[in-house]
Motif scaffolding. Structure first.
Motif, mmCIF file in Angstrom:
data_model
loop_
_atom_site.group_PDB
_atom_site.id
_atom_site.type_symbol
_atom_site.label_atom_id
_atom_site.label_comp_id
_atom_site.label_asym_id
_atom_site.label_seq_id
_atom_site.Cartn_x
_atom_site.Cartn_y
_atom_site.Cartn_z
ATOM 1 N N LYS A 106 48.897 53.712 37.633
ATOM 2 C CA LYS A 106 47.440 53.412 36.304
ATOM 3 C C LYS A 106 47.555 51.991 36.621
ATOM 4 O O LYS A 106 48.066 51.540 36.667
ATOM 5 C CB LYS A 106 47.714 54.002 35.111
ATOM 6 N N THR A 107 46.710 51.278 35.765
ATOM 7 C CA THR A 107 46.120 49.798 36.050
ATOM 8 C C THR A 107 46.169 49.434 34.334
ATOM 9 O O THR A 107 45.679 47.847 34.072
ATOM 10 C CB THR A 107 44.744 49.070 36.889
ATOM 11 N N GLU A 108 46.271 50.177 33.304
ATOM 12 C CA GLU A 108 46.064 49.078 32.191
ATOM 13 C C GLU A 108 48.016 48.986 31.820
ATOM 14 O O GLU A 108 46.458 47.785 30.830
ATOM 15 C CB GLU A 108 45.793 50.475 30.916
ATOM 16 N N ILE A 109 48.278 48.416 32.029
ATOM 17 C CA ILE A 109 49.639 47.637 31.606
ATOM 18 C C ILE A 109 49.117 46.428 32.648
ATOM 19 O O ILE A 109 49.099 45.121 31.552
ATOM 20 C CB ILE A 109 51.053 48.581 31.786
ATOM 21 N N ALA A 110 48.988 46.473 33.703
ATOM 22 C CA ALA A 110 48.196 45.870 34.547
ATOM 23 C C ALA A 110 47.770 44.231 33.692
ATOM 24 O O ALA A 110 47.482 43.371 33.698
ATOM 25 C CB ALA A 110 47.998 45.477 36.217
ATOM 26 N N ALA A 111 46.236 44.600 33.530
ATOM 27 C CA ALA A 111 45.463 44.295 32.838
ATOM 28 C C ALA A 111 45.848 43.688 31.530
ATOM 29 O O ALA A 111 45.276 42.461 31.085
ATOM 30 C CB ALA A 111 44.216 45.362 32.739
ATOM 31 N N HIS A 112 46.567 44.352 30.601
ATOM 32 C CA HIS A 112 47.254 43.558 29.568
ATOM 33 C C HIS A 112 47.534 42.731 29.493
ATOM 34 O O HIS A 112 47.590 41.161 29.008
ATOM 35 C CB HIS A 112 48.416 45.098 29.198
ATOM 36 N N ILE A 159 41.169 43.404 38.911
ATOM 37 C CA ILE A 159 41.604 42.385 37.581
ATOM 38 C C ILE A 159 42.157 40.961 38.255
ATOM 39 O O ILE A 159 42.282 40.214 37.803
ATOM 40 C CB ILE A 159 42.814 43.414 37.007
ATOM 41 N N MET A 160 42.937 41.350 39.931
ATOM 42 C CA MET A 160 43.684 40.488 40.428
ATOM 43 C C MET A 160 42.371 39.159 40.665
ATOM 44 O O MET A 160 41.857 38.426 40.776
ATOM 45 C CB MET A 160 43.901 40.566 41.162
ATOM 46 N N GLY A 161 41.248 39.524 40.773
ATOM 47 C CA GLY A 161 39.589 39.323 41.377
ATOM 48 C C GLY A 161 40.004 38.209 40.384
ATOM 49 O O GLY A 161 39.110 36.827 40.430
ATOM 50 N N ILE A 162 39.673 38.698 39.021
ATOM 51 C CA ILE A 162 39.261 38.177 37.463
ATOM 52 C C ILE A 162 40.785 37.333 36.800
ATOM 53 O O ILE A 162 39.991 35.495 36.902
ATOM 54 C CB ILE A 162 39.129 39.292 36.374
ATOM 55 N N GLU A 163 41.558 37.252 37.557
ATOM 56 C CA GLU A 163 43.087 36.295 37.529
ATOM 57 C C GLU A 163 42.761 34.895 38.027
ATOM 58 O O GLU A 163 42.837 34.003 37.711
ATOM 59 C CB GLU A 163 44.071 37.551 37.526
ATOM 60 N N GLY A 164 42.293 35.716 39.856
ATOM 61 C CA GLY A 164 41.613 34.553 40.462
ATOM 62 C C GLY A 164 41.037 33.671 39.973
ATOM 63 O O GLY A 164 40.989 32.343 40.200
ATOM 64 N N ILE A 165 39.318 33.555 39.473
ATOM 65 C CA ILE A 165 38.588 33.090 39.184
ATOM 66 C C ILE A 165 38.879 32.471 37.580
ATOM 67 O O ILE A 165 39.252 30.819 37.735
ATOM 68 C CB ILE A 165 37.480 33.468 38.684
ATOM 69 N N SER A 166 39.822 33.123 36.790
ATOM 70 C CA SER A 166 40.479 32.428 35.896
ATOM 71 C C SER A 166 41.355 31.367 36.241
ATOM 72 O O SER A 166 41.023 30.121 35.926
ATOM 73 C CB SER A 166 41.158 33.681 35.533
ATOM 74 N N ALA A 167 42.232 31.160 36.667
ATOM 75 C CA ALA A 167 43.259 30.313 37.513
ATOM 76 C C ALA A 167 42.156 29.184 37.730
ATOM 77 O O ALA A 167 42.871 27.908 38.205
ATOM 78 C CB ALA A 167 44.028 31.001 38.510
ATOM 79 N N LYS A 168 41.581 29.332 38.808
ATOM 80 C CA LYS A 168 40.919 28.505 39.344
ATOM 81 C C LYS A 168 40.393 27.308 38.188
ATOM 82 O O LYS A 168 40.616 25.809 38.971
ATOM 83 C CB LYS A 168 39.777 28.500 40.540
ATOM 84 N N LEU A 169 39.712 28.272 37.440
ATOM 85 C CA LEU A 169 39.006 27.820 36.651
ATOM 86 C C LEU A 169 40.338 26.463 36.219
ATOM 87 O O LEU A 169 39.896 25.552 35.174
ATOM 88 C CB LEU A 169 37.878 28.144 35.511
ATOM 89 N N TYR A 170 40.837 26.909 35.641
ATOM 90 C CA TYR A 170 42.080 26.515 34.626
ATOM 91 C C TYR A 170 43.277 25.394 35.268
ATOM 92 O O TYR A 170 43.004 25.237 34.592
ATOM 93 C CB TYR A 170 43.300 27.895 34.302
ATOM 94 N N PHE A 171 42.949 26.097 36.401
ATOM 95 C CA PHE A 171 44.107 24.277 37.230
ATOM 96 C C PHE A 171 43.136 23.313 37.815
ATOM 97 O O PHE A 171 44.146 22.557 37.056
ATOM 98 C CB PHE A 171 44.609 24.522 38.359
#
Length: 326
Positions: A106-112, A159-171
């Protein structure tokens, strides 16, 4: 299993052999001496959790015997702090745990976990003293992504896509004052990326040692796909703690503790020579040790929740301290 109280007393030791430092043992105590034979560190092996050895070192049966007896992991690093080998203390035979790992799809824990990471990134940005309107907008967007990644039925790729976009904005926002271009792991295009590689590597191996202690198969992740020789689970569970390293680096930059003179450039890569590595290891390790107990409790709670098949929302959350602005 180690208790929280036991872990409170655990220590992490670094040895820099290229500086002439040596390791010896006396009455179940670890001794680290400098080139002149002066003791610079002494602690009981009972309190040792991870021993990092930076530089060339001849492995002896004595240190292996003590690592097994007292339950500490050994990480070997090159003089410029690249990990060459790790000898973890493992919990052997936790068959039920590994069976659960192999069957989990599943992916729920990863999303968490990724939501937790974005939350900490957002918290760190909020600590910046002077924020432009653009930076305030980034904080709002990260708050939205923190919730969006928890939407039901998202795939690992989403999930990885959202994480990647967030990381770019964050850094881009976090290091906006330091000519930041992009996060480039292992490429070392600037001082900041080089220090991130070092900091994340140290953090990675501490988390790896904790996961091995419970008997996890560290190559089986919940988000990162299985790949030859990649410890995907460590990659996954390191995510919420990465802002600890980011904050330490930003503070060091703000305080003028990072200098280009400490690095040498080879084929457009910023390399940290061994003679300057101790300074930066100290900055990073102090930041990690400040959250040492929280890291342990998070992974202990993760293990218990995973074994009990708890829903994702009951898995642990790591939150950084509400400290002074940076």
């Amino acid at each position: 299993m180690m208790s929280t109280r036991d872990f409170e007393y655990k220590q992490i030791a670094f040895v820099f052999t290229d500086e002439g430092q040596k390791i010896s043992f006396k009455n179940d105590n670890l001794l680290i001496t400098d080139a002149e034979g002066k003791v610079i560190h002494q602690s009981t092996c009972y309190r040792l959790f991870v021993l990092f050895i930076c530089g060339d070192y001849c492995l002896t049966t004595g240190i292996l015997d003590r690592a097994k007896k007292f339950g500490f992991s050994i990480v070997f690093m090159s003089p410029n702090l690249r990990v060459t080998c790790m000898l973890p203390t493992k919990a052997e035979g936790n068959v039920l745990l590994r069976k659960k790992q192999y069957e989990y799809n599943k992916t729920e824990i990863a999303a968490h976990v990724i939501s937790n990471k974005i939350h900490n990134q957002c918290s760190l940005l909020k600590k910046k003293r002077k924020k432009s309107e653009e930076e305030k907008e980034v904080i709002l967007k990260l708050g939205q992504f923190e919730k969006e990644v928890l939407k039901p039925a998202l795939s690992a790729q989403e999930i990885m896509g959202i994480e990647g976009i967030s990381a770019k904005l964050y850094f881009n926002s976090l290091f906006s004052e330091y000519n930041w271009k992009s996060r480039q792991p292992r490429v070392k295009p600037d001082m900041t990326n080089t220090l991130m590689d070092i900091g994340y590597t140290i953090l990675f191996n501490i988390i790896n040692a904790l996961l091995e202690m419970y008997g996890f198969d560290v190559y089986v992740g919940i988000l990162h796909t299985q790949f030859f020789h990649r410890k995907s689970l460590v990659c996954d569970l390191e995510e919420p703690f990465r802002p600890i390293i980011d904050e330490a680096i930003l503070k060091a930059l703000n305080l003028g503790q990072v200098s280009e003179k400490d690095f040498w450039i080879n084929q457009k890569q910023y390399i940290l020579p061994w003679k300057n590595s101790k300074k930066y290891v100290g900055l990073i390790l102090n930041a990690i040790m400040e959250y040492k107990n929280e890291i342990f409790i998070f992974l202990q709670s993760y293990y218990r929740a995973f074994m009990r098949d708890k829903p994702a929302e009951e898995f642990p959350i790591f939150e950084m301290y509400e400290k002074e602005e940076i």
